[in-house]
Write an enzyme that holds these catalytic residues in place. Structure first.
Site, PDB file in Angstrom:
ATOM      1  N   ASP A   1       0.904  -1.161   0.066  1.00  0.00           N
ATOM      2  CA  ASP A   1       0.116  -0.169  -0.128  1.00  0.00           C
ATOM      3  C   ASP A   1       0.842   1.283  -0.055  1.00  0.00           C
ATOM      4  OD1 ASP A   1      -2.064   1.482   0.080  1.00  0.00           O
ATOM      5  OD2 ASP A   1      -2.741   1.109   2.235  1.00  0.00           O
TER       6      ASP A   1
ATOM      7  N   HIS B   1       2.802   3.520  -8.976  1.00  0.00           N
ATOM      8  CA  HIS B   1       2.591   2.264  -9.342  1.00  0.00           C
ATOM      9  C   HIS B   1       3.740   1.536 -10.129  1.00  0.00           C
ATOM     10  CE1 HIS B   1      -1.410   2.287  -7.844  1.00  0.00           C
ATOM     11  NE2 HIS B   1      -1.862   3.082  -8.568  1.00  0.00           N
TER      12      HIS B   1
ATOM     13  N   LEU C   1      10.599 -21.279  -4.836  1.00  0.00           N
ATOM     14  CA  LEU C   1       9.393 -19.965  -4.330  1.00  0.00           C
ATOM     15  C   LEU C   1       8.284 -20.061  -5.347  1.00  0.00           C
ATOM     16  CD1 LEU C   1       8.845 -17.555  -2.563  1.00  0.00           C
ATOM     17  CD2 LEU C   1       9.928 -16.051  -4.485  1.00  0.00           C
TER      18      LEU C   1
HETATM   19  C1  FPP Z   1      -1.140   0.269  -3.469  1.00  0.00           C
HETATM   20  O1  FPP Z   1      -1.126   1.558  -3.758  1.00  0.00           O
HETATM   21  C2  FPP Z   1      -0.937  -0.573  -4.731  1.00  0.00           C
HETATM   22  C3  FPP Z   1      -2.004  -1.301  -5.488  1.00  0.00           C
HETATM   23  C4  FPP Z   1      -3.329  -0.742  -5.689  1.00  0.00           C
HETATM   24  C5  FPP Z   1      -1.582  -2.376  -6.344  1.00  0.00           C
HETATM   25  C6  FPP Z   1      -0.650  -2.222  -7.366  1.00  0.00           C
HETATM   26  C7  FPP Z   1       0.943  -2.766  -7.088  1.00  0.00           C
HETATM   27  C8  FPP Z   1       1.658  -2.523  -7.760  1.00  0.00           C
HETATM   28  C9  FPP Z   1       1.852  -1.699  -9.117  1.00  0.00           C
HETATM   29  C10 FPP Z   1       2.995  -3.224  -7.242  1.00  0.00           C
HETATM   30  C11 FPP Z   1       3.487  -4.262  -8.113  1.00  0.00           C
HETATM   31  C12 FPP Z   1       2.782  -5.547  -7.996  1.00  0.00           C
HETATM   32  C13 FPP Z   1       3.168  -6.675  -8.773  1.00  0.00           C
HETATM   33  C14 FPP Z   1       2.745  -8.134  -8.350  1.00  0.00           C
HETATM   34  C15 FPP Z   1       4.096  -6.445  -9.959  1.00  0.00           C
HETATM   35  P1  FPP Z   1      -2.320   2.702  -3.430  1.00  0.00           P
HETATM   36  O2  FPP Z   1      -2.633   2.851  -5.077  1.00  0.00           O
HETATM   37  O3  FPP Z   1      -3.112   1.993  -2.858  1.00  0.00           O
HETATM   38  O4  FPP Z   1      -1.675   3.673  -2.653  1.00  0.00           O
HETATM   39  P2  FPP Z   1      -2.524   4.967  -1.923  1.00  0.00           P
HETATM   40  O5  FPP Z   1      -3.154   4.082  -0.672  1.00  0.00           O
HETATM   41  O6  FPP Z   1      -1.278   5.700  -1.428  1.00  0.00           O
HETATM   42  O7  FPP Z   1      -3.654   5.411  -2.806  1.00  0.00           O
END
Ligand code: FPP
Length: 248
Positions: free
Chosen positions: A28, A45, A139
């Site tokens: 997060d 992201h 893994l």
């Molecule tokens: C949280 O940040 C993250 C996500 C909603 C998911 C996306 C995750 C990634 C892109 C990481 C990579 C993952 C993989 C498996 C390759 P948020 O948008 O909720 O942040 P905020 O709470 O600050 O708005």
């Protein structure tokens, strides 16, 4: 004067004790990471993907058997359309780009979540990597994608109800093992440790059944800033805990 332990020392410390078998992470804080820098959320992201890549490597180096990453929840569909489509493409491309590294590390990718509702191209791209890595024995990276904990339970209850209806199972005989076996994580041990970044103190519909006795480590670090040293530190914190599973 003592200095804070570095990544190598944290790794060595974590490896000197039994490591958890399964670590799950709620990644997060990408959006806040970007906003604080005056960047668009998708820039966060993109950095989040880099962090995830480093954590997969660190999990393998540490010798974890299972690493679950919460990549996209069923609730995430209600974000602005351009963020959703960028995230979809980003996740698909990142998973595709990881294939050689997963093969080199003998690591396997699996997906937890409902396939229905994911754009066909994205699904195909991810399924390809799942297929190619299916026989790897190191893994296992579990990507929670279009995942919702309550949806997972509903799907499990429907599976069990159908078995009851067909006369293959008696309602009074339904056991915890039956429920576990009907989840997306059927053959996977429950997480020993759940990490959530960015300072939020919530479970957010993640692995509701599986985390009954999971240890929690919550850190204020935003996901793009979460590095291997932070994973090793969280594992160290886990190793210092006494797990009682409800007993004394
Ligand atoms: C949280 O940040 C993250 C996500 C909603 C998911 C996306 C995750 C990634 C892109 C990481 C990579 C993952 C993989 C498996 C390759 P948020 O948008 O909720 O942040 P905020 O709470 O600050 O708005």
């Amino acid at each position: 004067m003592t200095t804070a332990p570095g990544e190598a020392e944290l790794l060595e410390a974590a490896r000197s004790q039994p490591v958890p078998e399964h670590v799950a992470i709620i990644m997060d804080g990408n959006g806040r990471w970007a906003t604080r820098r005056g960047l668009p959320r998708v820039a966060g992201h993109r950095e989040g993907v880099k962090a995830a890549r480093a954590i997969v490597r660190a999990a393998d180096t540490l010798g974890l058997r299972y690493l679950t990453l919460y990549a996209f929840s069923t609730e995430n569909w209600s974000r602005p359309l351009d963020e959703v489509s960028t995230l979809m493409n980003l996740l698909e491309r990142s998973v595709h780009a990881e294939l050689p590294a997963l093969m080199a590390r003998n690591a396997r990718l699996r997906v937890l979540g409902r396939p229905h509702g994911v754009p066909a191209g994205v699904r195909r791209g991810i399924d390809h990597v799942v297929h190619e890595t299916r026989n790897n024995t190191g893994l296992t990276v579990l990507m929670a994608f279009n995942y919702g904990g309550r949806d997972e339970l509903l799907d499990a209850f429907r599976t069990l109800a159908r078995q009851v209806q067909a006369g293959d199972l008696k309602a009074d005989d339904i056991s915890e093992k039956d429920v576990s076996g009907a989840l997306y994580t059927a053959d996977i041990p429950d997480p020993d440790l759940l990490i959530r970044t960015s300072g939020e103190m919530r479970i957010s519909n993640f692995l509701l059944w599986q985390i009954a006795y999971t240890e929690l480590v919550l850190t204020p670090t935003l996901w793009p800033d979460f590095g291997p040293g932070d994973l090793y530190r969280a594992v160290g914190e886990f190793q210092g805990r006494t797990r009682r599973f409800g007993k004394v």
